[in-house]
Design a protein around this motif. Structure first.
Motif, PDB file in Angstrom:
ATOM      1  N   UNK A  82      11.918  -4.859 -13.381  1.00 28.45           N
ATOM      2  CA  UNK A  82      11.268  -4.471 -14.310  1.00 28.45           C
ATOM      3  C   UNK A  82       9.352  -4.865 -14.021  1.00 28.45           C
ATOM      4  N   UNK A  83       9.449  -6.286 -14.228  1.00 32.88           N
ATOM      5  CA  UNK A  83       7.863  -6.333 -14.434  1.00 32.88           C
ATOM      6  C   UNK A  83       7.729  -5.945 -13.464  1.00 32.88           C
ATOM      7  N   UNK A  84       7.708  -6.314 -12.023  1.00 32.42           N
ATOM      8  CA  UNK A  84       7.598  -5.900 -10.863  1.00 32.42           C
ATOM      9  C   UNK A  84       7.370  -4.436 -11.117  1.00 32.42           C
ATOM     10  N   UNK A  85       8.146  -3.214 -11.358  1.00 29.51           N
ATOM     11  CA  UNK A  85       7.936  -2.223 -11.596  1.00 29.51           C
ATOM     12  C   UNK A  85       6.290  -1.598 -12.071  1.00 29.51           C
ATOM     13  N   UNK A  86       6.642  -2.428 -14.043  1.00 29.16           N
ATOM     14  CA  UNK A  86       5.454  -2.361 -14.028  1.00 29.16           C
ATOM     15  C   UNK A  86       4.489  -1.754 -14.154  1.00 29.16           C
ATOM     16  N   UNK A  87       3.905  -3.461 -13.148  1.00 33.57           N
ATOM     17  CA  UNK A  87       2.291  -3.301 -12.095  1.00 33.57           C
ATOM     18  C   UNK A  87       2.171  -2.445 -11.464  1.00 33.57           C
ATOM     19  N   UNK A  88       3.359  -1.581 -10.558  1.00 30.23           N
ATOM     20  CA  UNK A  88       3.179  -0.818 -10.056  1.00 30.23           C
ATOM     21  C   UNK A  88       3.494   0.545 -10.608  1.00 30.23           C
ATOM     22  N   UNK A  89       4.549   1.520 -11.268  1.00 32.83           N
ATOM     23  CA  UNK A  89       4.676   1.999 -12.129  1.00 32.83           C
ATOM     24  C   UNK A  89       3.451   2.625 -12.440  1.00 32.83           C
ATOM     25  N   UNK A  90       2.772   3.324 -12.491  1.00 35.26           N
ATOM     26  CA  UNK A  90       1.911   4.344 -13.629  1.00 35.26           C
ATOM     27  C   UNK A  90       0.849   3.761 -12.716  1.00 35.26           C
ATOM     28  N   UNK A  91      -0.225   2.417 -12.672  1.00 33.01           N
ATOM     29  CA  UNK A  91      -1.075   1.499 -11.951  1.00 33.01           C
ATOM     30  C   UNK A  91      -1.063   1.847 -10.881  1.00 33.01           C
ATOM     31  N   UNK A  92      -0.245   2.022  -9.988  1.00 32.36           N
ATOM     32  CA  UNK A  92      -0.706   1.600  -8.291  1.00 32.36           C
ATOM     33  C   UNK A  92      -0.070   2.799  -8.284  1.00 32.36           C
ATOM     34  N   UNK A  93       0.570   3.157  -8.642  1.00 29.59           N
ATOM     35  CA  UNK A  93       1.288   5.165  -8.421  1.00 29.59           C
ATOM     36  C   UNK A  93       1.374   6.213  -9.294  1.00 29.59           C
ATOM     37  N   UNK A  94       0.615   6.959  -9.352  1.00 29.81           N
ATOM     38  CA  UNK A  94       0.578   7.601 -10.378  1.00 29.81           C
ATOM     39  C   UNK A  94       1.344   9.006 -10.611  1.00 29.81           C
ATOM     40  N   UNK A  95       2.381   9.956 -11.369  1.00 27.71           N
ATOM     41  CA  UNK A  95       2.922  10.492 -11.596  1.00 27.71           C
ATOM     42  C   UNK A  95       2.547  11.306 -12.024  1.00 27.71           C
ATOM     43  N   UNK A  96       2.829  12.982 -12.030  1.00 29.93           N
ATOM     44  CA  UNK A  96       3.021  14.001 -13.207  1.00 29.93           C
ATOM     45  C   UNK A  96       3.411  14.674 -12.529  1.00 29.93           C
ATOM     46  N   UNK A  97       4.370  15.780 -13.564  1.00 28.36           N
ATOM     47  CA  UNK A  97       5.362  17.045 -13.448  1.00 28.36           C
ATOM     48  C   UNK A  97       4.927  17.791 -13.597  1.00 28.36           C
ATOM     49  N   UNK A  98       6.175  18.647 -13.353  1.00 23.37           N
ATOM     50  CA  UNK A  98       5.933  19.968 -13.534  1.00 23.37           C
ATOM     51  C   UNK A  98       5.390  21.095 -15.199  1.00 23.37           C
TER      52      UNK A  98
END
Ligand SMILES: Nc1ncnc2c1ncn2[C@@H]1O[C@H](COP(=O)(O)OP(=O)(O)O)[C@@H](O)[C@H]1O
Ligand code: SF4
Ligand SMILES: [Mg+2]
Length: 324
Positions: A82-98
């Motif tokens: 979870x901690x590792x993902x928190x540093x990547x998700x949003x921050x280094x890999x962004x996302x947009x949806x339909x």
């Protein structure tokens, strides 16, 4: 092409449902290069969103990554904590949806939502500084900074999607995952959003991984296209090669199913239905719908055949001349 930014290997993601195991992603290999725009194309239900969400570490039960790896800068997202993902998700890999409405809070101004994310990821040390960053991000996507004080319902669909892009960009990601970002918008707004993404890619050195069911759109905007069928990528290549000389029969049929505004030509829809991923066909998964199927297609997994100019197609006939 730049360096490999994201490397997916033998990825399998299954959903464990009461009615059976849905093999949504079943042996996907894909490299995404720094600075490129690659688009995954396929019919509804082919596993595109599952693949896109896995890159963000967002596979939720009953889904599970059962095999394979998703390497991003040395971190295997498929196994990250979870901690590792928190540093990547949003921050280094962004996302947009339909549907940007689904993740914009209706009760708070869009500026405060962006500013909060900026603070959360420690990209600003005060609320004022975060607010300025939010306004800058909005300006960058063509929304006046004064709109920071608007609520989501005060914006049009196109503007909401711009705000969602601003929210992603404000965190300065290296990779932006966009799952059918314009499917809910009309074609004029779609074209403008595509232009905006291309502009951001150039200005920010962004890498884009988009998902769409629309092969015409994919080939128009991206450098490379990956065609997905029944949980597997069946062909990858430069956009131009994919539409001008598709090698996989499924890609060819997808291309032929696009109506052409200028040239009157028969538009052929693809006969049959996509398979039930609880019981995917043996051998080549496309064989029940393939007009060129050979006997061996029913029992053997077709080889991955490299294509001239890069990319590959997974078909016994790939690279051979055939009529169809
Ligand atoms: N949460 C879920 N639970 C069970 N099955 C799911 C779930 N999400 C997706 N699926 C199934 O996985 C397959 C791939 O779905 P999806 O990744 O959404 O494809 P696409 O984005 O190409 O339409 C489909 O058969 C779909 O029904
Ligand atoms: S491997 Fe066989 S069934 Fe599959 S796409 Fe090629 S020719 Fe068609
Ligand atoms: Mg989807």
């Amino acid at each position: 092409m730049g360096e490999v930014l994201l490397s997916i290997r033998n990825l399998k993601i299954y959903y464990y449902t009461l009615s059976g195991i849905v093999r949504a992603v079943d042996g996907v290999d894909l490299d995404v290069y720094s600075g490129e725009w690659i688009t995954i194309v396929g019919e509804s239900g082919s596993g595109k969103s599952t693949l896109a969400m896995s890159v963000l570490g967002l596979i939720l039960p009953p889904g599970r990554v059962v095999e394979g790896s998703i390497l991003f800068d040395g971190v295997d997202i498929a196994k990250a904590g979870i901690e590792e993902l928190r540093r990547i998700r949003g921050r280094r890999i962004g996302v947009i949806f339909q549907d940007p409405g689904a993740y914009l809070d209706p009760l708070r101004t869009v500026g405060s939502q962006i500013a909060e994310a900026v603070i959360e990821h420690r990209l600003a040390s005060s609320w004022d500084e975060a607010w300025v960053k939010a306004e800058e991000a909005l300006e960058l996507v063509g929304v006046p900074a004064s709109r920071a004080r608007s609520y989501p319902h005060q914006l049009s669909g196109g503007q909401k999607q711009r705000v969602a892009i601003a929210a992603a960009i404000a965190l300065e990601p290296e990779l932006l995952v966009a799952d059918e970002p314009t499917t809910a918008l009309d074609v004029i707004v779609q074209a403008k959003i595509m232009e905006l993404l291309e502009d951001l890619r150039r200005k920010k050195g962004l890498t884009i991984l988009m998902v769409t069911h629309d092969i015409a759109l994919a080939s128009e905007v991206s450098d490379r296209v990956a065609v997905m069928y029944a949980g597997r990528i069946v062909e990858v290549g430069g956009s131009r090669r994919i539409v001008e000389s598709p090698s996989h029969p499924y890609t060819r049929m997808l291309v032929e199913s696009v109506p052409d505004v200028w040239v009157k030509k028969p538009v052929r829809s693809i006969p049959g239905d996509p398979p039930d991923l609880r019981r995917p066909p043996r051998g080549c998964r496309f064989h029940p719908r393939c007009p060129l199927a050979l006997e061996e297609c029913r029992s053997k997994q077709p080889p991955r055949v490299p294509m001239p100019g890069g990319g590959w197609a997974e078909c016994f006939l790939a690279g051979m001349e055939y009529g169809g």
